[in-house]
Design a protein around this motif. Structure first.
Motif, PDB file in Angstrom:
ATOM      1  N   ARG A   1       0.929  -1.159   0.044  1.00 56.29           N
ATOM      2  CA  ARG A   1      -0.111  -0.105  -0.029  1.00 56.29           C
ATOM      3  C   ARG A   1       0.823   1.281  -0.017  1.00 56.29           C
ATOM      4  O   ARG A   1       1.844   1.223   0.925  1.00 56.29           O
ATOM      5  CB  ARG A   1      -0.887  -0.023   1.280  1.00 56.29           C
ATOM      6  CG  ARG A   1      -1.782  -1.062   1.058  1.00 56.29           C
ATOM      7  CD  ARG A   1      -2.696  -1.164   2.545  1.00 56.29           C
ATOM      8  NE  ARG A   1      -3.505  -0.031   2.782  1.00 56.29           N
ATOM      9  CZ  ARG A   1      -3.910   0.274   3.958  1.00 56.29           C
ATOM     10  NH1 ARG A   1      -3.854  -0.510   5.169  1.00 56.29           N
ATOM     11  NH2 ARG A   1      -4.859   1.322   4.110  1.00 56.29           N
ATOM     12  N   PHE A   2       0.545   2.282  -0.815  1.00 50.36           N
ATOM     13  CA  PHE A   2       1.240   3.288  -0.704  1.00 50.36           C
ATOM     14  C   PHE A   2       0.619   4.418   0.268  1.00 50.36           C
ATOM     15  O   PHE A   2      -0.415   4.510   0.388  1.00 50.36           O
ATOM     16  CB  PHE A   2       0.888   4.425  -2.218  1.00 50.36           C
ATOM     17  CG  PHE A   2       1.684   3.623  -3.340  1.00 50.36           C
ATOM     18  CD1 PHE A   2       3.031   3.836  -3.582  1.00 50.36           C
ATOM     19  CD2 PHE A   2       0.863   2.678  -4.327  1.00 50.36           C
ATOM     20  CE1 PHE A   2       3.493   3.262  -4.614  1.00 50.36           C
ATOM     21  CE2 PHE A   2       1.284   2.070  -5.275  1.00 50.36           C
ATOM     22  CZ  PHE A   2       2.727   2.339  -5.586  1.00 50.36           C
ATOM     23  N   GLY A   3       1.446   4.940   0.958  1.00 46.61           N
ATOM     24  CA  GLY A   3       1.235   5.942   1.946  1.00 46.61           C
ATOM     25  C   GLY A   3       0.568   7.157   1.289  1.00 46.61           C
ATOM     26  O   GLY A   3       0.853   7.712  -0.035  1.00 46.61           O
ATOM     27  N   THR A   4      -0.347   7.996   1.926  1.00 53.30           N
ATOM     28  CA  THR A   4      -1.058   9.032   1.268  1.00 53.30           C
ATOM     29  C   THR A   4      -0.070  10.312   1.176  1.00 53.30           C
ATOM     30  O   THR A   4       0.891  10.529   2.028  1.00 53.30           O
ATOM     31  CB  THR A   4      -2.096   9.630   2.407  1.00 53.30           C
ATOM     32  OG1 THR A   4      -2.839   8.391   2.742  1.00 53.30           O
ATOM     33  CG2 THR A   4      -2.907  10.651   1.694  1.00 53.30           C
ATOM     34  N   ILE A   5      -0.400  10.966   0.124  1.00 50.89           N
ATOM     35  CA  ILE A   5       0.626  12.071  -0.213  1.00 50.89           C
ATOM     36  C   ILE A   5      -0.150  13.285   0.562  1.00 50.89           C
ATOM     37  O   ILE A   5      -1.039  13.690   0.379  1.00 50.89           O
ATOM     38  CB  ILE A   5       0.733  12.315  -1.622  1.00 50.89           C
ATOM     39  CG1 ILE A   5       1.346  11.323  -2.466  1.00 50.89           C
ATOM     40  CG2 ILE A   5       1.250  13.658  -2.005  1.00 50.89           C
ATOM     41  CD1 ILE A   5       1.465  11.449  -3.875  1.00 50.89           C
ATOM     42  N   HIS A   6       0.906  14.148   1.508  1.00 51.59           N
ATOM     43  CA  HIS A   6       0.289  15.300   1.895  1.00 51.59           C
ATOM     44  C   HIS A   6       1.300  16.525   1.413  1.00 51.59           C
ATOM     45  O   HIS A   6       2.394  16.522   1.471  1.00 51.59           O
ATOM     46  CB  HIS A   6       0.606  15.390   3.388  1.00 51.59           C
ATOM     47  CG  HIS A   6      -0.085  14.142   4.077  1.00 51.59           C
ATOM     48  ND1 HIS A   6      -1.285  14.399   4.591  1.00 51.59           N
ATOM     49  CD2 HIS A   6       0.321  12.966   4.345  1.00 51.59           C
ATOM     50  CE1 HIS A   6      -1.745  12.987   5.279  1.00 51.59           C
ATOM     51  NE2 HIS A   6      -0.837  12.265   4.860  1.00 51.59           N
ATOM     52  N   PRO A   7       0.611  17.225   0.285  1.00 49.92           N
ATOM     53  CA  PRO A   7       1.482  18.311  -0.591  1.00 49.92           C
ATOM     54  C   PRO A   7       2.077  19.311   0.655  1.00 49.92           C
ATOM     55  O   PRO A   7       3.395  19.686   0.289  1.00 49.92           O
ATOM     56  CB  PRO A   7       0.297  19.119  -1.157  1.00 49.92           C
ATOM     57  CG  PRO A   7      -0.752  17.987  -1.212  1.00 49.92           C
ATOM     58  CD  PRO A   7      -0.875  17.194  -0.133  1.00 49.92           C
ATOM     59  N   GLU A   8       1.452  19.415   1.702  1.00 48.44           N
ATOM     60  CA  GLU A   8       2.328  20.543   2.556  1.00 48.44           C
ATOM     61  C   GLU A   8       3.575  19.975   3.249  1.00 48.44           C
ATOM     62  O   GLU A   8       4.193  20.532   3.959  1.00 48.44           O
ATOM     63  CB  GLU A   8       1.288  21.103   3.704  1.00 48.44           C
ATOM     64  CG  GLU A   8       0.531  19.921   4.596  1.00 48.44           C
ATOM     65  CD  GLU A   8      -0.315  19.085   4.317  1.00 48.44           C
ATOM     66  OE1 GLU A   8      -0.714  18.878   3.040  1.00 48.44           O
ATOM     67  OE2 GLU A   8      -0.848  18.206   5.047  1.00 48.44           O
ATOM     68  N   LEU A   9       3.424  18.503   3.189  1.00 48.94           N
ATOM     69  CA  LEU A   9       4.811  18.020   3.956  1.00 48.94           C
ATOM     70  C   LEU A   9       5.802  17.785   2.732  1.00 48.94           C
ATOM     71  O   LEU A   9       7.055  17.374   3.140  1.00 48.94           O
ATOM     72  CB  LEU A   9       4.382  16.664   4.379  1.00 48.94           C
ATOM     73  CG  LEU A   9       3.401  16.697   5.573  1.00 48.94           C
ATOM     74  CD1 LEU A   9       3.224  15.292   6.022  1.00 48.94           C
ATOM     75  CD2 LEU A   9       4.165  17.623   6.723  1.00 48.94           C
ATOM     76  N   ILE A  10       5.627  18.160   1.416  1.00 48.93           N
ATOM     77  CA  ILE A  10       6.798  18.060   0.619  1.00 48.93           C
ATOM     78  C   ILE A  10       7.938  18.865   0.764  1.00 48.93           C
ATOM     79  O   ILE A  10       7.601  19.979   1.009  1.00 48.93           O
ATOM     80  CB  ILE A  10       6.138  18.228  -0.800  1.00 48.93           C
ATOM     81  CG1 ILE A  10       5.309  16.904  -1.276  1.00 48.93           C
ATOM     82  CG2 ILE A  10       7.329  18.479  -1.905  1.00 48.93           C
ATOM     83  CD1 ILE A  10       4.679  17.437  -2.594  1.00 48.93           C
TER      84      ILE A  10
END
Ligand code: CU
Length: 266
Positions: A143-152
């Protein structure tokens, strides 16, 4: 003057034909399951348009040879029936040709873009940004972890904006600068861009696909032999575009498993 032009035109036509027939600049080797169908379609298009090209140039040369203006003041003859029927016929002919090629080509197109993904396909998340590609594997949990744009954050290496502290599926995600895949195994890419439009081009796979910001674009392929190929961006995406590239490495399954295990332990 007319005769000289007719001769020149014939020479240019012959040289162009020779370049194709001798395969002076030809396709790179093919390492994709779908490559054969694409090359076959390309050949059909080339042969068909090649015949029309040569015929049109030779007819033009013959007319120029026969009727080329030598300044004797002869009146220009009009085409029988006027120009309109000629334009209509030409439009129908060319339109019919393009339509026929489209219909024939649809088969190959749909085998790439409309076929449902193989349920056993290895899923890889591809991120394009100025000016690099990143490839994410889901790790042991699948499973892929969820992307959080603010954490990039490029600074701390969190290219995808994952949150491993709170998101257990993100902990084992593997991010690689190279696209490493097992041979003869269906691959399903899920492609997205962080900033602007980019493209994923691997000539040996016969794949060229744009990344479009805001879209998640699925793309499947199966590589048929071990190889190392360049992946290049073919959409002008900024100052560093010329240097935006990555590598595709196709390896035997055992080698791939080992590679993935090595990445996971890093
Ligand atoms: Cu780019």
């Amino acid at each position: 003057m007319g005769k000289l032009f007719a001769v020149l035109l014939t020479i240019i036509t012959a040289v162009s034909m020779y370049i194709f027939l001798s395969r002076t600049w030809w396709l790179p080797h093919d390492i994709s399951v779908l490559g054969h169908g694409i090359d076959h379609q390309l050949m059909e298009t080339l042969v068909e348009s090649g015949i029309l090209f040569v015929a049109a140039q030779l007819v033009l040369a013959a007319f120029v040879w026969r009727f080329g203006g030598d300044g004797d003041g002869r009146a220009i003859k009009t085409f029988p029936g006027g120009a309109i029927p000629m334009v209509v016929i030409a439009t129908l002919l060319v339109g019919g040709e393009v339509l026929a090629l489209t219909l024939v080509g649809t088969k190959v197109w749909s085998s790439i873009y409309q076929a449902p993904p193989d349920p056993n396909a290895l899923r890889i998340d591809v991120l394009a940004e100025q000016f690099a590609f990143y490839f994410r594997y889901s790790g042991a949990d699948g499973r892929f972890g969820t992307i959080h744009p603010e954490l990039i954050d490029e600074g701390n290496g969190n290219i995808y904006g994952l949150d491993p502290a709170n998101d257990t599926t993100a902990r084992d995600d593997i991010v690689s600068a190279s696209l490493v895949v097992p041979v003869n195994h269906p691959i399903l890419l899920s492609m997205h861009a962080k900033d602007v439009g980019h493209a994923f081009y691997v000539p040996a796979l016969r794949i060229q696909q744009d990344f479009v910001p805001g879209l998640l674009i699925p793309l499947q392929f199966t590589a048929t032999q071990p190889a190392k190929e360049e992946i290049v961006c073919t959409q002008l995406c900024g100052l560093g575009h010329y240097n935006m590239r990555g590598y595709l490495e196709v390896m035997p399954q055992e080698e791939f498993d080992q590679w993935l295990a090595d990445q996971a332990s890093n």
